[in-house]
Motif scaffolding. Structure first.
Motif: not given
Length: 241
Positions: A189-209
């Protein structure tokens, strides 16, 4: 802005990304208000790997008008109708050197003001004196989340990874994911953009590299009022902002 495709993608895939919702000046204005806030409050959490503000919109009320611009409110009302309100907000700052990651999960709880024994609500958790409870499935199915990106975000600095359509499978435990049938998508997602999601959507995030920041405002919305003396810990009516 034609939101028909975004509405369809949220229903079918469980998420969508809309860039160019906030201008560079609007993003910088939001960051300035965050920098000026009193960070000694108990809802502010600071470490080498994370800076977070719980009950973000409640703790920094002067930022609400900067967040809920006419453009963002138009998107919300066109996609979901006029009966939704804020139920939870968090600001996340994942620093450049962060090794913090989050494993796959669903957002199964709502934040409330106290612990009460109510049929259909449970289990309960408490974090930094904040009460959270898992409501009935229909609460979660109707809710949605908006993540406002204050930096460009991709696979290298912890962009959210999701499993499309997993929101349609009810409670879906991460340990039961069948990677032979499921597909992982990085929600760049770009700076100033939004992501919309449903809470039941499986999601994760990785380490910063890549030594790049990833600052995100996470806001949850619902349209069901609580009863039996239980209240949301942070309820904000969009019509009044």
């Amino acid at each position: 802005m034609d939101l028909k495709e975004h509405r369809q993608k949220i229903e079918e895939e469980g998420f969508t990304i809309i860039n160019d919702v906030f201008s560079t000046d609007e993003v910088e204005g939001i960051l300035k208000k965050i920098d000026e806030a009193d960070s000694e409050k108990p809802t502010f959490r600071k470490s080498d790997n994370l800076f977070a503000i719980r009950q973000f919109l409640k703790e920094i009320p002067e930022i609400q008008k900067s967040i809920f611009t006419e453009k963002l409110k138009k998107i919300i009302f066109e996609l979901f109708g006029n009966d939704y309100f804020v139920t939870k907000s968090i600001y996340f700052d994942k620093p450049e050197q962060s090794n913090w990651f989050v494993a796959y999960h669903q957002d199964l709880t709502i934040s409330v003001d106290k612990k009460l024994e109510i049929d259909g609500f449970g289990p309960w958790t408490t974090k930094q004196n904040q009460f959270a409870v898992q409501p009935s499935l229909d609460f979660l199915e109707d809710n949605f989340t908006i993540r406002i990106h204050l930096d460009n975000t991709n696979e290298e600095n912890g962009a959210l990874k999701i499993i499309p359509r997993s929101h349609l499978k009810g409670i879906y435990r991460a340990e039961t994911i069948d990677w032979k049938t499921e597909t992982e998508v990085s929600c760049n997602t770009e700076k100033g953009g939004i992501m919309i999601m449903k809470p039941l959507l499986l999601h994760a995030s990785s380490r910063t590299t890549n030594n790049e920041k990833r600052r995100v405002i996470h806001i949850e919305f619902g349209n069901k009022e609580l009863t039996n003396g239980l209240n949301y810990s942070e309820r904000i009516d969009l019509q009044l902002v």
